[in-house]
Design an enzyme around this catalytic site. Structure first.
Site, PDB file in Angstrom:
ATOM      1  N   HIS A  53     -19.917   3.617   6.354  1.00 46.16           N
ATOM      2  CA  HIS A  53     -21.056   3.620   5.422  1.00 46.16           C
ATOM      3  C   HIS A  53     -21.675   2.229   5.526  1.00 46.16           C
ATOM      4  CE1 HIS A  53     -23.536   4.095   1.908  1.00 46.16           C
ATOM      5  NE2 HIS A  53     -22.756   3.431   1.087  1.00 46.16           N
ATOM      6  N   GLU A  93     -26.981  10.504  -3.805  1.00 44.79           N
ATOM      7  CA  GLU A  93     -25.906  10.666  -4.785  1.00 44.79           C
ATOM      8  C   GLU A  93     -26.373  10.331  -6.202  1.00 44.79           C
ATOM      9  OE1 GLU A  93     -23.109   8.317  -2.669  1.00 44.79           O
ATOM     10  OE2 GLU A  93     -23.547   6.453  -3.717  1.00 44.79           O
ATOM     11  N   SER A 119       0.806  -1.219   0.000  1.00 41.69           N
ATOM     12  CA  SER A 119       0.000   0.000   0.000  1.00 41.69           C
ATOM     13  C   SER A 119       0.844   1.276   0.000  1.00 41.69           C
ATOM     14  CB  SER A 119      -0.924   0.001   1.221  1.00 41.69           C
ATOM     15  OG  SER A 119      -1.470   1.291   1.395  1.00 41.69           O
ATOM     16  N   GLU A 159     -21.602  28.608 -13.167  1.00 44.57           N
ATOM     17  CA  GLU A 159     -22.373  29.419 -12.220  1.00 44.57           C
ATOM     18  C   GLU A 159     -23.142  28.591 -11.197  1.00 44.57           C
ATOM     19  OE1 GLU A 159     -24.751  32.492 -14.021  1.00 44.57           O
ATOM     20  OE2 GLU A 159     -23.122  33.107 -15.339  1.00 44.57           O
ATOM     21  N   GLY A 180     -12.988  13.344   4.597  1.00 48.45           N
ATOM     22  CA  GLY A 180     -12.017  13.117   5.655  1.00 48.45           C
ATOM     23  C   GLY A 180     -11.120  14.312   5.946  1.00 48.45           C
TER      24      GLY A 180
HETATM   25  P1  NAD Z   1     -10.516   6.033   0.059  1.00 48.34           P
HETATM   26  O1  NAD Z   1     -10.644   5.484  -1.303  1.00 48.34           O
HETATM   27  O2  NAD Z   1     -10.161   7.456   0.248  1.00 48.34           O
HETATM   28  O3  NAD Z   1      -9.420   5.191   0.874  1.00 48.34           O
HETATM   29  C1  NAD Z   1      -9.389   3.817   0.875  1.00 48.34           C
HETATM   30  C2  NAD Z   1      -8.176   3.293   1.603  1.00 48.34           C
HETATM   31  O4  NAD Z   1      -8.211   1.862   1.564  1.00 48.34           O
HETATM   32  C3  NAD Z   1      -6.831   3.678   1.015  1.00 48.34           C
HETATM   33  O5  NAD Z   1      -5.939   3.912   2.075  1.00 48.34           O
HETATM   34  C4  NAD Z   1      -6.390   2.441   0.244  1.00 48.34           C
HETATM   35  O6  NAD Z   1      -5.007   2.320   0.206  1.00 48.34           O
HETATM   36  C5  NAD Z   1      -6.986   1.334   1.109  1.00 48.34           C
HETATM   37  N1  NAD Z   1      -7.250   0.121   0.343  1.00 48.34           N
HETATM   38  C6  NAD Z   1      -7.710   0.005  -0.928  1.00 48.34           C
HETATM   39  N2  NAD Z   1      -7.851  -1.283  -1.279  1.00 48.34           N
HETATM   40  C7  NAD Z   1      -7.476  -2.004  -0.184  1.00 48.34           C
HETATM   41  C8  NAD Z   1      -7.382  -3.383   0.080  1.00 48.34           C
HETATM   42  N3  NAD Z   1      -7.720  -4.287  -0.831  1.00 48.34           N
HETATM   43  N4  NAD Z   1      -6.960  -3.756   1.314  1.00 48.34           N
HETATM   44  C9  NAD Z   1      -6.632  -2.853   2.256  1.00 48.34           C
HETATM   45  N5  NAD Z   1      -6.686  -1.527   2.044  1.00 48.34           N
HETATM   46  C10 NAD Z   1      -7.105  -1.114   0.858  1.00 48.34           C
HETATM   47  O7  NAD Z   1     -11.868   5.658   0.835  1.00 48.34           O
HETATM   48  P2  NAD Z   1     -12.818   6.651   1.701  1.00 48.34           P
HETATM   49  O8  NAD Z   1     -13.461   7.623   0.801  1.00 48.34           O
HETATM   50  O9  NAD Z   1     -12.080   7.102   2.901  1.00 48.34           O
HETATM   51  O10 NAD Z   1     -13.987   5.615   2.107  1.00 48.34           O
HETATM   52  C11 NAD Z   1     -13.851   4.716   3.181  1.00 48.34           C
HETATM   53  C12 NAD Z   1     -15.229   4.475   3.763  1.00 48.34           C
HETATM   54  O11 NAD Z   1     -15.741   5.676   4.301  1.00 48.34           O
HETATM   55  C13 NAD Z   1     -16.258   3.981   2.764  1.00 48.34           C
HETATM   56  O12 NAD Z   1     -17.101   3.073   3.417  1.00 48.34           O
HETATM   57  C14 NAD Z   1     -17.007   5.247   2.401  1.00 48.34           C
HETATM   58  O13 NAD Z   1     -18.330   4.998   1.949  1.00 48.34           O
HETATM   59  C15 NAD Z   1     -17.020   5.940   3.751  1.00 48.34           C
HETATM   60  N6  NAD Z   1     -17.219   7.387   3.717  1.00 48.34           N
HETATM   61  C16 NAD Z   1     -16.467   8.173   2.909  1.00 48.34           C
HETATM   62  C17 NAD Z   1     -16.647   9.546   2.937  1.00 48.34           C
HETATM   63  C18 NAD Z   1     -15.793  10.467   2.085  1.00 48.34           C
HETATM   64  O14 NAD Z   1     -16.022  11.653   2.136  1.00 48.34           O
HETATM   65  N7  NAD Z   1     -14.804  10.008   1.336  1.00 48.34           N
HETATM   66  C19 NAD Z   1     -17.604  10.119   3.781  1.00 48.34           C
HETATM   67  C20 NAD Z   1     -18.344   9.289   4.625  1.00 48.34           C
HETATM   68  C21 NAD Z   1     -18.129   7.924   4.581  1.00 48.34           C
HETATM   69 MG    MG Z   2     -23.637  10.651   1.178  1.00 46.23          MG
HETATM   70 MG    MG Z   3     -22.065   7.469  -0.921  1.00 46.76          MG
HETATM   71 MG    MG Z   4     -26.803  34.121 -15.846  1.00 47.86          MG
END
Ligand code: NAD
Ligand code: MG
Ligand code: MG
Ligand code: MG
Ligand code: MG
EC number: 1.1.1.86
Length: 332
Positions: free
Chosen positions: A108, A195, A51, A231, A134
């Protein structure tokens, strides 16, 4: 109405008394791991050997192990790898290392809601999902504030899963802002619907259709881009700050009148009927099953759709115009 919880409702010492594994170090993972650590929680990050995030997590002072080692050491396991790979990570690294009384956490609800992950009955299953990306979660925490979180308990094996989840939410700053209680089902279904119908799907389709209508009528693509995409930010910022009312207060009376008479012709009863069908497919699980099949087949249609939109005149026009706007590139 929703139940809200704040700092005084949450006991940080609960999560401070546990060993937490954060699997994944992306958008959410880094924010959870760093803020929990700064809240005095014993945290390790689980990442696979190759990773790219490993070096970054270590530089930021965190201990990194494999997902399996992290799950074995910890008694609270937060799964923050991408949703489509969670079931595989769970099967390979988490399930073999689950002990009686452990807690499985998610950001999630998709994998639990559609049973791609089926935890045993002797563990707590909780969700702590910040309502923001995040990087905002981490920045707010560092500034002494927090991003509101939603918290849910799917399975309460030990009898105090909700208190544990609230404590975790406090550890990442969520209760400073406020935590709303929900369920895995409500979070998952509303997130997918929002979404698809509004935020990503609905908005992208609206922008494209408006742009195409103007260009097909012979107007210049650059002008159409400004009117239908650029806009939009201004309008959304106003809605974000003060709802539809503030947007309508700010725009011209002509724009406001056009909003009332033309908006419902664009998003009409037929659109709403289609939204209900989309919601139905989310509720009956067919959307999630189809998406996982597409993912596991190597994303053939996804790649096709992505390519088609990358080549769309809207995007090529936008690329050219954004290079004229120095401040746009500087935005995060
Ligand atoms: P991301 O894509 O930013 O990060 C994923 C991480 O997982 C990375 O560090 C990657 O290296 C690692 N990874 C990928 N494949 C892997 C594997 N096979 N084994 C181990 N590690 C692995 O993901 P995110 O956006 O932080 O989403 C994580 C969770 O949080 C999801 O369930 C998402 O729905 C939820 N979530 C995300 C947000 C957001 O704003 N991004 C908001 C709320 C909830
Ligand atoms: Mg959402
Ligand atoms: Mg979503
Ligand atoms: Mg206009
Ligand atoms: Mg007005």
């Amino acid at each position: 109405m929703a139940e809200l919880f704040y700092d005084d409702d949450a006991d940080l010492s609960i999560i401070q008394g546990r060993k937490v594994a954060v699997l994944g170090y992306g958008s959410q993972g880094h924010a959870h791991a760093l803020s929990l650590r700064d809240s005095g929680v014993d945290v390790r990050v689980g990442l696979h050997e190759g990773s790219g995030s490993r070096a970054r997590a270590e530089e930021q002072g965190l201990r990194v192990t494999t997902p399996a080692e992290a799950a074995a050491e910890a008694d609270v396991i937060m799964i923050l790898v991408p949703d489509p790979v969670q079931a595989k990570v769970y099967e390979e690294s988490v399930a073999p290392n689950l002990k009686d009384g452990d807690a499985l956490f998610f950001g999630h609800g998709l994998n639990i809601r559609y049973e791609f992950i089926k935890p045993p009955a002797n563990v707590d299953v909780c969700m702590v999902a910040p309502k923001g990306p995040g990087h905002l979660v981490r920045r707010q925490y560092e500034e002494g504030r927090g991003v509101p979180c939603i918290v849910a308990v799917e399975q309460d094996a030990g009898g105090s899963a909700f208190e544990l989840a609230l404590s975790y939410a406090k550890g990442i700053g969520g209760t400073r802002a406020g935590v709303i209680k929900t369920t895995f089902t409500e979070e998952t279904e509303t997130d997918l619907f929002g979404e698809q119908a509004v935020l990503c799907g609905g908005t992208a389709a609206l922008v494209k259709a408006g742009f195409e209508t103007l260009v097909e009528a012979g107007y210049q693509p650059e002008i159409a881009y400004f009117e239908c995409l650029h806009e939009l930010k201004l309008i959304v910022d106003l809605m974000y700050e003060g709802g539809l009312q503030k947007m309508r207060w700010s725009v011209s009376e002509t724009a406001e009148w056009g909003d009332y008479v033309s908006g419902p012709r664009v998003v009409n009863d037929q659109t709403k009927a289609e939204m209900k069908k989309i919601l139905g497919e989310i509720q009956d699980g067919s959307f999630a099953r189809n998406w996982m099949a597409e993912y596991n087949a190597g994303l053939p249609k996804y790649t096709e759709y992505k390519k088609a939109d990358e080549d769309h005149l809207l995007e090529t026009t936008g690329k050219k115009l954004r290079s004229l706007m120095s401040w746009v590139d500087e935005a995060e």
